[in-house]
Write a protein that holds these residues in place. Structure first.
Motif: not given
Length: 105
Positions: A22-35, A42-45, A60-67
């Protein structure tokens, strides 16, 4: 078996992911760090949220951004609507009562 938005959001980690997105789009790695969870966890969720159309993913290149994709939340908003009106009426009555009590002092 189809899963409802309510069932998907019953899981606290998924709600936390939506809060972060809700705050902003994030890559998977950032979600992993935050959670503080593993990347596969995290990928399963995220897969469940994606299948429920609650999140979108873009590459975006090698990254997946979730929104966040809030459209399915309208189902929950519609269900909560009558309860919101119920509480609003009760809170208004409480406010009137407190105002009257204050005025008599």
């Amino acid at each position: 078996m189809a899963t409802t938005t309510f069932e998907v959001l019953a899981e606290p980690t998924r709600r936390r992911i939506l809060d972060l997105l809700r705050e902003r789009s994030r890559p998977v790695g950032e979600l992993v760090d935050e959670l503080g969870l593993s990347q596969p966890g995290v990928s399963k969720h995220l897969r469940v949220l994606r299948e429920a159309s609650l999140v979108r993913v873009r590459r975006d290149a090698q990254r997946r951004w979730y929104e966040l994709s809030p459209a399915p939340l309208t189902e929950i908003d519609a269900w909560i609507g009558p309860y919101r009106r119920l509480w609003a009426g009760r809170l208004d009555a409480l406010e009137r009562h407190l105002d009257e009590k204050e005025a008599t002092r």
